[in-house]
Design a protein around this motif. Structure first.
Motif, PDB file in Angstrom:
ATOM      1  N   ASN A 100       6.491  14.446  -2.842  1.00 24.98           N
ATOM      2  CA  ASN A 100       5.382  13.319  -1.970  1.00 24.98           C
ATOM      3  C   ASN A 100       5.319  11.919  -2.966  1.00 24.98           C
ATOM      4  OD1 ASN A 100       5.710  14.284   0.280  1.00 24.98           O
ATOM      5  ND2 ASN A 100       3.275  15.310  -0.460  1.00 24.98           N
ATOM      6  N   ARG A 101       5.785  11.976  -4.213  1.00 18.77           N
ATOM      7  CA  ARG A 101       5.723  11.255  -5.255  1.00 18.77           C
ATOM      8  C   ARG A 101       5.935   9.557  -4.873  1.00 18.77           C
ATOM      9  NH1 ARG A 101       4.604  12.616 -10.525  1.00 18.77           N
ATOM     10  NH2 ARG A 101       5.979  10.480 -11.312  1.00 18.77           N
ATOM     11  N   ASN A 102       7.601   9.480  -4.248  1.00 21.82           N
ATOM     12  CA  ASN A 102       7.435   8.222  -3.490  1.00 21.82           C
ATOM     13  C   ASN A 102       6.833   7.440  -2.316  1.00 21.82           C
ATOM     14  OD1 ASN A 102       9.739   7.654  -5.798  1.00 21.82           O
ATOM     15  ND2 ASN A 102      11.404   8.932  -4.598  1.00 21.82           N
ATOM     16  N   PHE A 103       6.295   8.863  -1.741  1.00 12.55           N
ATOM     17  CA  PHE A 103       6.089   7.702  -0.510  1.00 12.55           C
ATOM     18  C   PHE A 103       4.341   7.479  -0.954  1.00 12.55           C
ATOM     19  CE2 PHE A 103       3.129   9.491   2.372  1.00 12.55           C
ATOM     20  CZ  PHE A 103       2.739   9.134   3.207  1.00 12.55           C
ATOM     21  N   MET A 104       4.022   8.542  -2.034  1.00 16.24           N
ATOM     22  CA  MET A 104       2.444   7.647  -2.350  1.00 16.24           C
ATOM     23  C   MET A 104       2.365   6.420  -2.656  1.00 16.24           C
ATOM     24  SD  MET A 104      -0.096   9.967  -1.343  1.00 16.24           S
ATOM     25  CE  MET A 104      -1.536   8.975  -2.385  1.00 16.24           C
ATOM     26  N   ARG A 105       3.820   6.605  -4.049  1.00 18.92           N
ATOM     27  CA  ARG A 105       3.782   4.805  -4.878  1.00 18.92           C
ATOM     28  C   ARG A 105       4.231   3.775  -3.222  1.00 18.92           C
ATOM     29  NH1 ARG A 105       8.039   3.578  -9.536  1.00 18.92           N
ATOM     30  NH2 ARG A 105       7.900   1.821  -9.846  1.00 18.92           N
ATOM     31  N   ALA A 106       5.114   4.403  -1.780  1.00 21.79           N
ATOM     32  CA  ALA A 106       5.249   3.588  -1.541  1.00 21.79           C
ATOM     33  C   ALA A 106       4.769   2.989  -0.624  1.00 21.79           C
ATOM     34  CB  ALA A 106       6.708   4.121  -0.230  1.00 21.79           C
ATOM     35  N   MET A 107       3.788   3.839   0.152  1.00 19.43           N
ATOM     36  CA  MET A 107       2.546   3.128   0.459  1.00 19.43           C
ATOM     37  C   MET A 107       1.490   2.532   0.336  1.00 19.43           C
ATOM     38  SD  MET A 107      -0.055   5.455   2.935  1.00 19.43           S
ATOM     39  CE  MET A 107      -1.383   5.418   4.548  1.00 19.43           C
ATOM     40  N   GLY A 108       0.774   2.604  -1.237  1.00 19.75           N
ATOM     41  CA  GLY A 108       0.442   2.071  -1.808  1.00 19.75           C
ATOM     42  C   GLY A 108       0.874   0.452  -1.596  1.00 19.75           C
ATOM     43  N   ARG A 109       2.315   0.662  -2.528  1.00 17.53           N
ATOM     44  CA  ARG A 109       2.660  -1.100  -2.623  1.00 17.53           C
ATOM     45  C   ARG A 109       2.494  -1.291  -1.311  1.00 17.53           C
ATOM     46  NH1 ARG A 109       7.500  -1.787  -6.811  1.00 17.53           N
ATOM     47  NH2 ARG A 109       7.003  -3.590  -6.335  1.00 17.53           N
ATOM     48  N   GLY A 110       2.771  -0.654  -0.404  1.00 22.49           N
ATOM     49  CA  GLY A 110       2.699  -1.412   1.455  1.00 22.49           C
ATOM     50  C   GLY A 110       1.637  -2.390   1.022  1.00 22.49           C
ATOM     51  N   MET A 111       0.342  -1.425   0.800  1.00 23.79           N
ATOM     52  CA  MET A 111      -0.934  -1.145   0.917  1.00 23.79           C
ATOM     53  C   MET A 111      -0.976  -3.128   0.365  1.00 23.79           C
ATOM     54  SD  MET A 111      -2.782   2.051   1.995  1.00 23.79           S
ATOM     55  CE  MET A 111      -4.355   1.562   1.462  1.00 23.79           C
ATOM     56  N   SER A 112      -0.926  -2.861  -0.618  1.00 24.06           N
ATOM     57  CA  SER A 112      -1.067  -4.012  -1.527  1.00 24.06           C
ATOM     58  C   SER A 112      -0.156  -5.083  -1.291  1.00 24.06           C
ATOM     59  CB  SER A 112      -0.940  -3.406  -3.665  1.00 24.06           C
ATOM     60  OG  SER A 112       0.571  -2.880  -3.193  1.00 24.06           O
ATOM     61  N   GLU A 113       0.663  -5.298  -0.532  1.00 23.45           N
ATOM     62  CA  GLU A 113       1.160  -6.059  -0.169  1.00 23.45           C
ATOM     63  C   GLU A 113       0.050  -6.786   1.219  1.00 23.45           C
ATOM     64  OE1 GLU A 113       5.526  -5.747   0.425  1.00 23.45           O
ATOM     65  OE2 GLU A 113       5.742  -5.054  -1.575  1.00 23.45           O
ATOM     66  N   GLU A 114      -0.486  -5.795   2.169  1.00 25.65           N
ATOM     67  CA  GLU A 114      -0.714  -6.329   3.058  1.00 25.65           C
ATOM     68  C   GLU A 114      -0.392  -7.137   4.088  1.00 25.65           C
ATOM     69  OE1 GLU A 114      -4.091  -9.020   1.832  1.00 25.65           O
ATOM     70  OE2 GLU A 114      -4.752  -7.537   0.192  1.00 25.65           O
ATOM     71  N   SER A 115       0.950  -6.915   4.398  1.00 30.18           N
ATOM     72  CA  SER A 115       2.076  -6.955   4.777  1.00 30.18           C
ATOM     73  C   SER A 115       1.241  -7.049   6.979  1.00 30.18           C
ATOM     74  CB  SER A 115       3.613  -6.408   5.188  1.00 30.18           C
ATOM     75  OG  SER A 115       4.136  -6.509   3.362  1.00 30.18           O
TER      76      SER A 115
ATOM     77  N   GLU B 248      13.026   3.240  -1.903  1.00 30.26           N
ATOM     78  CA  GLU B 248      13.626   2.418  -2.937  1.00 30.26           C
ATOM     79  C   GLU B 248      11.963   0.941  -2.251  1.00 30.26           C
ATOM     80  OE1 GLU B 248      15.926   0.736  -3.325  1.00 30.26           O
ATOM     81  OE2 GLU B 248      17.208   2.504  -3.326  1.00 30.26           O
ATOM     82  N   PHE B 249      11.158   1.616  -1.458  1.00 24.95           N
ATOM     83  CA  PHE B 249      10.091   1.257  -1.003  1.00 24.95           C
ATOM     84  C   PHE B 249       9.293   1.622  -2.702  1.00 24.95           C
ATOM     85  CE2 PHE B 249      10.312   1.663   3.993  1.00 24.95           C
ATOM     86  CZ  PHE B 249      10.927   0.033   3.891  1.00 24.95           C
ATOM     87  N   ALA B 250       9.158   2.762  -3.003  1.00 24.68           N
ATOM     88  CA  ALA B 250       8.307   2.791  -3.663  1.00 24.68           C
ATOM     89  C   ALA B 250       8.931   1.986  -4.836  1.00 24.68           C
ATOM     90  CB  ALA B 250       8.650   4.645  -4.147  1.00 24.68           C
ATOM     91  N   LYS B 251       9.638   1.636  -5.488  1.00 23.82           N
ATOM     92  CA  LYS B 251      10.347   1.073  -6.335  1.00 23.82           C
ATOM     93  C   LYS B 251      10.580   0.037  -6.449  1.00 23.82           C
ATOM     94  CE  LYS B 251      14.954   0.361  -9.408  1.00 23.82           C
ATOM     95  NZ  LYS B 251      16.700   1.137  -9.157  1.00 23.82           N
ATOM     96  N   HIS B 252      10.713  -1.382  -5.266  1.00 24.24           N
ATOM     97  CA  HIS B 252      10.188  -2.424  -5.302  1.00 24.24           C
ATOM     98  C   HIS B 252       9.365  -3.040  -4.362  1.00 24.24           C
ATOM     99  CE1 HIS B 252      14.387  -2.233  -6.900  1.00 24.24           C
ATOM    100  NE2 HIS B 252      15.351  -1.521  -6.081  1.00 24.24           N
ATOM    101  N   GLY B 253       8.715  -2.521  -3.630  1.00 25.05           N
ATOM    102  CA  GLY B 253       7.573  -2.750  -2.124  1.00 25.05           C
ATOM    103  C   GLY B 253       8.561  -2.817  -1.578  1.00 25.05           C
ATOM    104  N   PHE B 254       7.953  -3.351  -0.036  1.00 28.05           N
ATOM    105  CA  PHE B 254       7.964  -3.183   1.622  1.00 28.05           C
ATOM    106  C   PHE B 254       9.238  -4.828   1.313  1.00 28.05           C
ATOM    107  CE2 PHE B 254       8.190  -5.037   5.146  1.00 28.05           C
ATOM    108  CZ  PHE B 254       8.669  -4.715   5.715  1.00 28.05           C
ATOM    109  N   HIS B 255       8.733  -5.741   0.845  1.00 29.22           N
ATOM    110  CA  HIS B 255       9.703  -6.925   0.812  1.00 29.22           C
ATOM    111  C   HIS B 255      10.933  -6.862  -0.258  1.00 29.22           C
ATOM    112  CE1 HIS B 255       6.775  -8.901   3.235  1.00 29.22           C
ATOM    113  NE2 HIS B 255       5.375  -8.584   2.975  1.00 29.22           N
ATOM    114  N   GLY B 256      10.440  -5.905  -0.850  1.00 27.56           N
ATOM    115  CA  GLY B 256      11.836  -6.448  -2.131  1.00 27.56           C
ATOM    116  C   GLY B 256      12.954  -5.133  -2.025  1.00 27.56           C
TER     117      GLY B 256
END
Length: 210
Positions: A105-120, A15-23
């Motif tokens: 780990n494809r979902n993990f990498m995308r989830a972490m990348g999106r989390g970093m880009s959102e700068e939470s 879910e984090f990979a698909k929508h980002g942390f906030h989404g």
């Protein structure tokens, strides 16, 4: 970690990979995990903590391996400092082979990348809880190998290393989304790129300050 927690983490990665942390929503995460909607709060307390534990679940075994490999290399080297390429290899190769290019780990990498880009804000907590120890260990070992350079130059070298690894996660995330024809570099290529840059900075400083 029990089975329900692992299922929630795996669902959260998707879910984090698909929508980002906030989404990403708690409802969708628990539905994917086939768990009660209150399960995230019960097991983790919050969505922020779930994200942190997702990172910890994947990276702590990796960081343990990195430290073990570094300790072994230092012990074998005796009093001699390690070569920069060796330090970079120990830090980078396990990440590339088991996390970045690991198909599981494809979902993990995308989830972490999106989390970093959102700068939470809690990304700072992730750094403190999960990454700070291994970062400091490798920074000190690099400083020992570059002992003839000022601390400011060593700091720049290590900052470039960290920035490159952060960029790796961003590129891997975008590769999954934008252009699947791009082949991500293997560990040898990335190690050569990073260590070559650090060695070039060191050589340039030494040449200018003879």
């Amino acid at each position: 970690m029990n089975k329900t927690q692992v299922k929630l983490i795996e669902a959260a990665e998707h879910e984090f990979a698909k929508h980002g942390f906030h989404g990403a929503s708690i409802r969708d995460i628990t539905a994917r995990a086939k768990a009660n909607i209150a399960a995230v709060n019960y097991h983790f307390g919050s969505k922020e903590t779930l994200f942190i534990e997702m990172i910890r679940h994947r990276l702590e075994p990796l960081n343990t391996l990195r430290i073990e490999l570094l300790d072994d290399a230092v012990a074998k080297a005796g009093k001699r400092p390690l070569k920069i390429r060796r330090i970079v290899d120990i830090l980078v190769r396990p990440m590339v082979e088991s996390v970045v290019n690991g198909p599981q780990n494809r979902n993990f990498m995308r989830a972490m990348g999106r989390g970093m880009s959102e700068e939470s804000e809690f990304m700072q907590q992730i750094y403190k809880d999960v990454l700070a120890k291994v970062v400091e260990r490798f920074r000190l070992e690099m400083a020992r190998s570059l002992a003839d350079l000022p601390e400011s130059v060593v700091a720049i070298c290590f900052a470039y290393l960290r920035s490159t690894l952060s960029g790796v996660m961003q590129i891997r995330k975008n590769n999954l989304v934008l252009d699947t024809s791009i082949q991500f570099p293997d560990a040898d290529t990335l190690v050569a790129y990073i260590s070559g840059g650090i060695e070039a900075i060191a050589k340039d400083y030494r040449t200018q300050n003879k």
